[in-house]
Each structure stands twice: as structure tokens, then as C-alpha cells.
Design a protein around this motif. Sequence first.
Motif, PDB file in Angstrom:
ATOM      1  N   ARG A  10       0.814  -1.226   0.000  1.00  0.00           N
ATOM      2  CA  ARG A  10       0.000   0.000   0.000  1.00  0.00           C
ATOM      3  C   ARG A  10       0.841   1.267   0.000  1.00  0.00           C
ATOM      4  O   ARG A  10       0.542   2.237   0.676  1.00  0.00           O
ATOM      5  CB  ARG A  10      -0.957   0.003   1.202  1.00  0.00           C
ATOM      6  CG  ARG A  10      -2.055  -1.027   1.034  1.00  0.00           C
ATOM      7  CD  ARG A  10      -2.799  -1.337   2.308  1.00  0.00           C
ATOM      8  NE  ARG A  10      -3.771  -2.385   2.031  1.00  0.00           N
ATOM      9  CZ  ARG A  10      -3.455  -3.669   1.870  1.00  0.00           C
ATOM     10  NH1 ARG A  10      -2.197  -4.073   1.944  1.00  0.00           N
ATOM     11  NH2 ARG A  10      -4.393  -4.547   1.604  1.00  0.00           N
ATOM     12  N   GLN A  11       1.938   1.243  -0.745  1.00  0.00           N
ATOM     13  CA  GLN A  11       2.737   2.458  -0.892  1.00  0.00           C
ATOM     14  C   GLN A  11       3.517   2.435  -2.197  1.00  0.00           C
ATOM     15  O   GLN A  11       3.677   1.375  -2.808  1.00  0.00           O
ATOM     16  CB  GLN A  11       3.698   2.613   0.287  1.00  0.00           C
ATOM     17  CG  GLN A  11       4.673   1.458   0.422  1.00  0.00           C
ATOM     18  CD  GLN A  11       5.496   1.538   1.701  1.00  0.00           C
ATOM     19  OE1 GLN A  11       5.226   2.357   2.564  1.00  0.00           O
ATOM     20  NE2 GLN A  11       6.498   0.701   1.812  1.00  0.00           N
ATOM     21  N   LYS A  12       3.981   3.628  -2.581  1.00  0.00           N
ATOM     22  CA  LYS A  12       4.829   3.708  -3.767  1.00  0.00           C
ATOM     23  C   LYS A  12       6.213   3.214  -3.390  1.00  0.00           C
ATOM     24  O   LYS A  12       6.731   3.559  -2.333  1.00  0.00           O
ATOM     25  CB  LYS A  12       4.940   5.162  -4.245  1.00  0.00           C
ATOM     26  CG  LYS A  12       3.750   5.613  -5.061  1.00  0.00           C
ATOM     27  CD  LYS A  12       4.011   6.997  -5.623  1.00  0.00           C
ATOM     28  CE  LYS A  12       2.706   7.740  -5.783  1.00  0.00           C
ATOM     29  NZ  LYS A  12       2.913   9.151  -6.115  1.00  0.00           N
ATOM     30  N   GLU A  13       6.785   2.405  -4.265  1.00  0.00           N
ATOM     31  CA  GLU A  13       8.121   1.866  -3.993  1.00  0.00           C
ATOM     32  C   GLU A  13       8.997   2.058  -5.222  1.00  0.00           C
ATOM     33  O   GLU A  13       8.507   2.008  -6.345  1.00  0.00           O
ATOM     34  CB  GLU A  13       8.030   0.359  -3.710  1.00  0.00           C
ATOM     35  CG  GLU A  13       7.345   0.035  -2.409  1.00  0.00           C
ATOM     36  CD  GLU A  13       7.168  -1.461  -2.207  1.00  0.00           C
ATOM     37  OE1 GLU A  13       7.803  -2.249  -2.935  1.00  0.00           O
ATOM     38  OE2 GLU A  13       6.374  -1.820  -1.329  1.00  0.00           O
ATOM     39  N   TYR A  14      10.296   2.249  -4.995  1.00  0.00           N
ATOM     40  CA  TYR A  14      11.222   2.282  -6.118  1.00  0.00           C
ATOM     41  C   TYR A  14      11.264   0.902  -6.736  1.00  0.00           C
ATOM     42  O   TYR A  14      11.321  -0.097  -6.022  1.00  0.00           O
ATOM     43  CB  TYR A  14      12.622   2.712  -5.658  1.00  0.00           C
ATOM     44  CG  TYR A  14      12.694   4.189  -5.372  1.00  0.00           C
ATOM     45  CD1 TYR A  14      12.604   5.097  -6.425  1.00  0.00           C
ATOM     46  CD2 TYR A  14      12.811   4.662  -4.072  1.00  0.00           C
ATOM     47  CE1 TYR A  14      12.638   6.464  -6.177  1.00  0.00           C
ATOM     48  CE2 TYR A  14      12.835   6.027  -3.821  1.00  0.00           C
ATOM     49  CZ  TYR A  14      12.755   6.922  -4.872  1.00  0.00           C
ATOM     50  OH  TYR A  14      12.773   8.261  -4.637  1.00  0.00           O
ATOM     51  N   PHE A  15      11.224   0.859  -8.049  1.00  0.00           N
ATOM     52  CA  PHE A  15      11.271  -0.435  -8.721  1.00  0.00           C
ATOM     53  C   PHE A  15      12.709  -0.941  -8.765  1.00  0.00           C
ATOM     54  O   PHE A  15      13.576  -0.309  -9.355  1.00  0.00           O
ATOM     55  CB  PHE A  15      10.710  -0.349 -10.144  1.00  0.00           C
ATOM     56  CG  PHE A  15      10.864  -1.644 -10.884  1.00  0.00           C
ATOM     57  CD1 PHE A  15      10.089  -2.742 -10.536  1.00  0.00           C
ATOM     58  CD2 PHE A  15      11.819  -1.785 -11.883  1.00  0.00           C
ATOM     59  CE1 PHE A  15      10.258  -3.966 -11.179  1.00  0.00           C
ATOM     60  CE2 PHE A  15      11.988  -3.004 -12.527  1.00  0.00           C
ATOM     61  CZ  PHE A  15      11.204  -4.090 -12.175  1.00  0.00           C
TER      62      PHE A  15
END
Length: 488
Positions: A10-15
Motif C-alpha cells: 500500500r505504498q509507492k516503492e522504487y522499482f
Amino acid sequence: MLQIYNTLTRQKEYFRPLHEGHVGMYVCGPTVYGDAHLGHARPAITFDLLYRYFLHLGYKVRYVRNITDVGHLEHDADEGEDKIAKKARLEQLEPMEVVQYYTNRYHHDMEALNVLPPSIEPHASGHIIEQIAFVQRILDHGYAYISNGSVYMDVEKYAKDFPYGKLSGRNLEDIKTDTRELDGQDEKKHSYDFALWKKAAPEHIMHWPSPWSEGFPGWHMECSTMGTKYLGEEFDIHGGGMDLMFPHHEAEIAQSCAALGHDTVHYWMHNNMITIAGKKMGKSYNNFITLGQFFTGEHPLLTKPFSPMTIRFFILMAHYRSTVDFSSEALEAAEKGLARLQEAYNRLMRLTPSPESTVQIGNIREKCEEAMEDDLNSPIVISHLFESAKAINTVADGKGTISAADLKELQDVWKTFVFDILGLRLNDNSDTGSTTAEAYKGAVDLLLNIRLDAKRNKDWTTSDRIRNSLTELGFSIKDTKDGFEWSI
Ligand code: ZN
């Protein structure tokens, strides 16, 4: 650096890819028992945007999008008639005829929407042996049970060892209260257990032999099996529509953990839904419009036909995690927006450079990249392109100038983002009119000059052949003192 929203955390993450320079992505494809509709276009375009962006970044991408052609039952995962088998019965066709027919039509629609084909498009029915082996592993690990020839996931047992419901944010207690009580006749231990393998009823026409019964795999099983078969026991991305999160993707996680002892997917991505007047689009509502109907305009909710690129632009104008509410008016607005983009592109390609720029093109490339890296924010990319159209119009209207370097940069950014990344097909009619005419004139002149040389060398065969062929094609050729004249 690319950030994507991971539904699981449930969060933005670096790919961060599992293997340097490579991306493995799996997206749930269609169940091919009817024509694709707007609801199919959204995941296809969303993950096409992601696929294109990875390619733009230089990754080697293995993109797997499956075709569901068995096991997707009418009611939820394990009740009711198989959707393909039902269609086949109603149409008096062999089930694989239904599958082939709608798969072809799906491909046709995807091509019209400029959705790139995946690297691998596996069919559930082509992986029965692998699915049986996968079910056997779950049985061997004690997370499933056999009942009357069918195999069910023992959700309660599984939930003791693994967090069941973590993707959709439910826990087993919620799921228990949401599901109906068993009536005592059921072969399942609990109503929330789901089928891994179903024994086929006598009238069920799609069935295969297995250690447990003549039957067919449960719907969720194909994605666990084919995802790990082609991308490995751990892979980068799994995508699909939000409506698949529960039970389909939750079940997939459970099956994979039960069979392999660990998670397979690093990033789960889900596109939001398309609604019509606030209601989910689907066959059960009276708001079901196929892509073919959009292209022809033949539906009472449509005021006119809409081109595939208008549909694509309409979908890209919203961020993939927002809902999109469809109306004919909203599509007309998208159509106007796309026409403005086309006009700006035409003008951009016709601009001539000056020694210096009086207009600012800013750092448009960085801005567009930043928007894409922020969880694929396509509406922001589009707004940056429209913003730069102001500079294009200023120069085209003679109220400003642009340097050769700025012009080249702007043209390159537009081509990269409009064509390669957003995947919009614009008419490249910027200067084709004049270049085609020039090339054509040059080619005819060349042939007639070869004929002149041939005549000088008394090569009458070649000379006559060129004159006769051109005459047959409708050219009129006149020999003159200085050479030749021609017309059509
Ligand atoms: Zn799936």
C-alpha cells in the motif's frame, strides 16, 4: 528512478528488478467467451504503458499475459457452468472454436488500440499437466484436501502458517462473516475454501484426466502455474484489474505460498475500474459496450463512433489508479484533446529553425520522465505536452523563433512520449505530402534518364521497355530536344 504503487504494501516503492536489466511481468488476460469491452481495454492499456516504459528505459522485458479458456465458472471460482463451455453449448460449437474465435477478435481489438502483444500468451488449457503438478505440491504440503474427486484449498490450515487476505486487506474472520454457511451437502469443509481441481459433472464437456478425477483446474490455478513456469518462482510484477484482487489474486498468493513456501510476486499492481454513470460496467448491468461497438458507434449510449486512439487517449487521460467514469460526452472531450495533440504535432514537424530561440522549451523531457517515474502518471505527461504546444504555436504563428537544437529536442521528446511511451498513433502527415511527391517525381525522372542513356547506347530493348511500362501505368511521355517531358 521509477516508482510504482505496490498494492501489497500500500505504498509507492522504487522499482528494483530481481535480475539487473530484466523485468518479468505477468498480467491476467481475458476469459475468451465474448467480445472485449471497455473494461478489458483499461488493464491492457495500463500494462502496455508500463511495458512500453520499461522498454524505453532499456530493460529486457518478458511480458506474460494469459488467455483463460477453462475453469472460469459462472459464479465465482468454483460454482456454476464453465463460461466457455456454456457459450459452446449455446452456439453449438466445440469449446476451442469459441476460444479461437474470441481470441482472434481480442487480438484484433488490441491491435486497433495499439497495445503491444505480450512476449508469451499462454492458454490455461495448454497447461493442464503443469497445473496438476502444482495442485499435487499443495496437497503434499498439507494445505489442500481431496473431497469426492475434487481438490480444495484448506484455507483455515493455510491461514495458520501464512497471512491469508494480505493483498486485499482482509483477514480470515472478515472473510468468514462475508461467506455463506454450508448447507451440509457441500463437499467443501468451509465455504471460503476454493477449488484447485474440480471433478467434472457428467454434462461438463471440458475435462482432463488427473490423479483425483476426470475434471478441470480451478480458475486461480492457471495464473500461479503459468506465472512461475515462465517467469520463475519469484518474479517482479503481477498486474490486473482491481476486481481481481479478491478472490483471484489472493488465492494465487495462497496457492504459490502453499506450493513453494514463499511469495512469488514482488510488486502487485492493480488498475482501477471504468464506471458508466457511477456503476461498474459489466454484462450484469445494462451498460455493457464492446470495443467493436465503440468503433462503429452502434450502441444506444453512444452519440457517434469513436476511434480506437480516442479510446486509448481517454484511458490515458486518467491515472490508472483513479476511477474513470465513461460517458459519450467524456469521449467527445477526449476526441477533441487528441485532435489538438495531432494539430500541435503537425505544426511542430513543420517548424523551421532560427539562429536563436525566443521561446522557452524548458526541461520538458525531464518533466515528462518525472511524471512517468511517479507511478506512470500519464495525465501529467499529456499536460506537459499540451504546455509545450504553446511554444510550438508561438513559433508557428510567427510570434517567436526556435533554435535548431531546441527544435530537434522538442520533436524528439514528442516522438518518444507520444508514439513510443503513450503508444498513440497520430497521422504522421506533417510533411509526407511534399516528400512523397518529391520522391515520386524523382523516381520517374530516374527511370526516364536511364531510358535516355539506353537510347544513346542504342539499347532499344531497355528504352522501349521503360517507355511501354510507364505508358501502361498511365504516363504520357514526350521526347524533346533536351531530353523528355512527362505527365499522367
Ligand atoms: Zn489471473
